[in-house]
Each structure stands twice: as structure tokens, then as C-alpha cells.
Design a protein around this motif. Structure first.
Motif, short mmCIF file in Angstrom:
data_model
loop_
_atom_site.label_atom_id
_atom_site.label_comp_id
_atom_site.label_asym_id
_atom_site.label_seq_id
_atom_site.Cartn_x
_atom_site.Cartn_y
_atom_site.Cartn_z
N ASN A 31 0.84 -1.20 0.00
CA ASN A 31 0.00 0.00 0.00
C ASN A 31 0.87 1.24 0.00
O ASN A 31 1.88 1.31 0.73
CB ASN A 31 -0.91 0.03 1.23
CG ASN A 31 -2.00 -1.03 1.18
OD1 ASN A 31 -2.51 -1.34 0.11
ND2 ASN A 31 -2.35 -1.58 2.32
N ILE A 32 0.51 2.22 -0.81
CA ILE A 32 1.23 3.49 -0.89
C ILE A 32 0.23 4.61 -0.66
O ILE A 32 -0.83 4.65 -1.29
CB ILE A 32 1.92 3.64 -2.26
CG1 ILE A 32 2.98 2.53 -2.41
CG2 ILE A 32 2.57 5.02 -2.39
CD1 ILE A 32 3.60 2.46 -3.79
N ASN A 33 0.57 5.52 0.25
CA ASN A 33 -0.36 6.55 0.67
C ASN A 33 -0.18 7.86 -0.09
O ASN A 33 0.88 8.11 -0.69
CB ASN A 33 -0.20 6.81 2.18
CG ASN A 33 -0.56 5.59 3.00
OD1 ASN A 33 -1.48 4.83 2.66
ND2 ASN A 33 0.17 5.36 4.08
N ARG A 34 -1.20 8.68 -0.05
CA ARG A 34 -1.20 9.96 -0.75
C ARG A 34 -0.03 10.84 -0.29
O ARG A 34 0.24 10.99 0.90
CB ARG A 34 -2.51 10.70 -0.49
CG ARG A 34 -2.67 12.00 -1.29
CD ARG A 34 -4.03 12.63 -1.05
NE ARG A 34 -5.12 11.72 -1.37
CZ ARG A 34 -5.58 11.51 -2.60
NH1 ARG A 34 -5.04 12.15 -3.63
NH2 ARG A 34 -6.58 10.67 -2.81
N GLY A 35 0.70 11.38 -1.26
CA GLY A 35 1.81 12.27 -0.97
C GLY A 35 3.10 11.58 -0.59
O GLY A 35 4.13 12.24 -0.41
N GLU A 36 3.09 10.27 -0.50
CA GLU A 36 4.28 9.52 -0.10
C GLU A 36 5.24 9.38 -1.28
O GLU A 36 4.83 9.32 -2.44
CB GLU A 36 3.85 8.13 0.39
CG GLU A 36 4.95 7.34 1.08
CD GLU A 36 4.45 6.01 1.65
OE1 GLU A 36 5.16 5.44 2.50
OE2 GLU A 36 3.37 5.54 1.23
N SER A 37 6.53 9.32 -0.99
CA SER A 37 7.52 8.98 -2.01
C SER A 37 8.14 7.64 -1.64
O SER A 37 8.59 7.44 -0.51
CB SER A 37 8.61 10.05 -2.11
OG SER A 37 9.27 10.25 -0.88
N VAL A 38 8.10 6.70 -2.59
CA VAL A 38 8.55 5.34 -2.35
C VAL A 38 9.58 4.95 -3.40
O VAL A 38 9.34 5.10 -4.60
CB VAL A 38 7.36 4.35 -2.39
CG1 VAL A 38 7.84 2.91 -2.24
CG2 VAL A 38 6.35 4.68 -1.29
N GLY A 39 10.72 4.46 -2.95
CA GLY A 39 11.75 3.97 -3.85
C GLY A 39 11.70 2.45 -3.94
O GLY A 39 11.67 1.77 -2.90
N LEU A 40 11.64 1.93 -5.15
CA LEU A 40 11.69 0.48 -5.37
C LEU A 40 13.12 0.11 -5.75
O LEU A 40 13.64 0.59 -6.76
CB LEU A 40 10.73 0.07 -6.49
CG LEU A 40 9.25 0.44 -6.31
CD1 LEU A 40 8.44 -0.01 -7.52
CD2 LEU A 40 8.69 -0.18 -5.03
N THR A 41 13.76 -0.71 -4.94
CA THR A 41 15.15 -1.08 -5.17
C THR A 41 15.28 -2.60 -5.22
O THR A 41 14.37 -3.33 -4.85
CB THR A 41 16.06 -0.53 -4.06
OG1 THR A 41 15.75 -1.19 -2.81
CG2 THR A 41 15.89 0.98 -3.90
N GLY A 42 16.45 -3.05 -5.67
CA GLY A 42 16.72 -4.48 -5.77
C GLY A 42 17.62 -4.76 -6.94
O GLY A 42 17.85 -3.89 -7.79
N PRO A 43 18.15 -5.96 -7.03
CA PRO A 43 19.06 -6.30 -8.12
C PRO A 43 18.37 -6.30 -9.47
O PRO A 43 17.13 -6.38 -9.56
CB PRO A 43 19.56 -7.70 -7.75
CG PRO A 43 18.50 -8.25 -6.83
CD PRO A 43 17.93 -7.08 -6.09
N LEU A 199 9.31 5.47 -7.52
CA LEU A 199 10.40 5.41 -8.50
C LEU A 199 11.22 4.14 -8.33
O LEU A 199 11.40 3.63 -7.23
CB LEU A 199 11.29 6.65 -8.40
CG LEU A 199 12.00 6.98 -7.10
CD1 LEU A 199 13.36 6.32 -7.04
CD2 LEU A 199 12.15 8.49 -6.94
N VAL A 200 11.68 3.64 -9.45
CA VAL A 200 12.61 2.51 -9.49
C VAL A 200 14.01 3.09 -9.65
O VAL A 200 14.24 3.96 -10.50
CB VAL A 200 12.29 1.59 -10.68
CG1 VAL A 200 13.43 0.59 -10.92
CG2 VAL A 200 10.99 0.85 -10.46
N THR A 201 14.93 2.62 -8.83
CA THR A 201 16.29 3.14 -8.94
C THR A 201 17.31 2.16 -8.41
O THR A 201 17.03 1.35 -7.52
CB THR A 201 16.43 4.48 -8.19
OG1 THR A 201 17.73 5.01 -8.41
CG2 THR A 201 16.20 4.30 -6.69
#
Length: 223
Positions: A31-43, A199-201
């Protein structure tokens, strides 16, 4: 009560490969909330970009459910998904995806014109100015550097003022200086428009600027 903008419930993605079906995502709940910034990381190959594509309705889940702004993306056909994205999502790709035969201004104005926005040109000019490219509005992508092209892509993504901003390796094709500038712009635009950012990084310094980091490994959220 939290305001959930993006929700994945046991989301799965299986694609056909040369040797048969390949499980890309094996049951993601997030779950991702309003106004949140989430980074998706991994190999590399872990499923980060595929997860982002599910969130944007650019890939259809093979199982489970994906919900954005209360709408079930898994229940929509391609036309409905396109209409939904047009009004609610801005997407930035690593490879820019600008229209080569259009100027910077025309590229930024394009989604606004498709949506029937009356002041599309004026808004496009304002967004180009916000990323420092007002002086390049008449230039074509081939006449701009990679950093400038990514700035145009950012301006195009935020011009419709989307509630959700998705970015797939937005600094991946840029040198360190341009990458840092794009990071600043990305979070600045997010703050100015109040969008939820995912974002994916691979860049630790970019992930560190997010409110939350979600690590993906072998198609699953790493605990």
C-alpha cells in the motif's frame, strides 16, 4: 485514517518466455499513501520495473489485484486504462520516450492537448520554465543533451498535474551531475504538485531521499 493511493493485493505477473511461462512477480502486497515517495530497489531482474508497470496499468496482472485511486486496474480494458492514466498518472522512463518530430514545447503540451486542456501551450511553457528549459522550447530532442531530454520528459509527466508520478530509473542514462539535477527536479516537482511518487532506482542516494524504500528480490517484497 490513511489515504491509500496505490494498493496491490497478492499481485502476480507471469510472462511467456522461450522456455515457457516465467514468473516475474510472485505475489506482491503493498500500500502506498497519498503524498508519499517510495523507492523500489533491488538487483537487476528482480521485478522492480515490472512492478512499476503494474502500478501504471502498462502491464496487466496475471493474478491478484491492483488498485489506483480506488479504481481496480485489473478490471479495466486497454481503452479504460489509457483514459485513467491520462487523467491521473505521469510516467517518466529511463529512455525519455520523447516524440522526435516534436519540439520540447510540443512534447510537453501533447498530453494536455489530448486531454482537451484549453491553455495547453501556456501550461507547457510554464512546466518547461520550471525545469529550466524555457530557452529550449523550440528545439527538437535530437538537438538536446540527455539531461535536457529527461527534463522535458519530467515536464511532460507533471504538466497534467497527476495525482501519481511513476519514474523508472529516471537518472539511469545520465552522468552524475545531470542525475543529481534530475533528482532535485523530480522531488521539487513532486512537492509543487503534491503528487504521490514511486520510483525505481539503483542509485542509493536517490532511494535515500524517498520517505520509504521497498526492496524487491526474486519477484517478492523483501522483508
Amino acid at each position: 485514517m490513511t489515504d491509500t493511493v496505490l494498493s496491490l493485493d497478492d499481485a502476480r505477473l507471469t510472462l511467456d518466455g522461450n522456455a515457457g511461462p516465467v514468473e516475474i512477480l510472485r505475489g506482491i502486497s503493498l500500500n502506498i499513501n497519498r503524498g508519499e515517495s517510495v523507492g523500489l530497489t533491488g538487483p537487476s531482474g528482480s521485478g522492480k520495473s515490472s512492478l512499476l508497470m503494474l502500478m501504471g496499468g502498462l502491464e496487466r496482472a496475471s493474478g491478484g489485484r491492483v488498485t489506483a485511486l480506488g479504481q481496480d486496474l485489473t478490471a479495466m480494458d486497454e481503452d479504460a486504462l489509457a483514459r485513467f492514466r491520462r487523467g491521473t498518472m505521469g510516467i517518466v522512463f529511463q529512455s525519455f520516450h520523447l516524440v522526435p518530430t516534436m519540439t520540447a514545447l510540443e512534447n510537453v503540451a501533447l498530453p494536455l492537448e489530448i486531454a482537451g486542456v484549453g491553455d495547453a501551450r501556456a501550461r507547457a511553457e510554464a512546466e518547461l520554465a520550471a525545469v529550466g528549459l524555457a530557452h529550449r522550447r523550440g528545439h527538437y530532442p535530437s538537438e538536446m543533451s540527455g539531461g535536457e531530454q529527461q527534463r522535458v520528459a519530467l515536464a511532460r509527466a507533471v504538466a497534467p498535474r497527476p495525482a501519481i508520478l511513476l519514474a523508472d530509473e529516471p537518472t539511469g542514462n545520465l552522468d552524475a551531475a545531470n542525475g543529481a539535477a534530475i533528482m532535485d527536479l523530480l522531488f521539487g516537482l513532486r512537492d509543487r504538485h503534491g503528487a504521490t511518487l514511486v520510483l525505481v532506482t539503483h542509485a542509493p542516494e536517490l532511494a535515500a531521499r524517498c520517505d520509504r524504500v521497498v526492496q524487491i528480490a526474486d519477484g517478492l517484497v523483501r522483508a
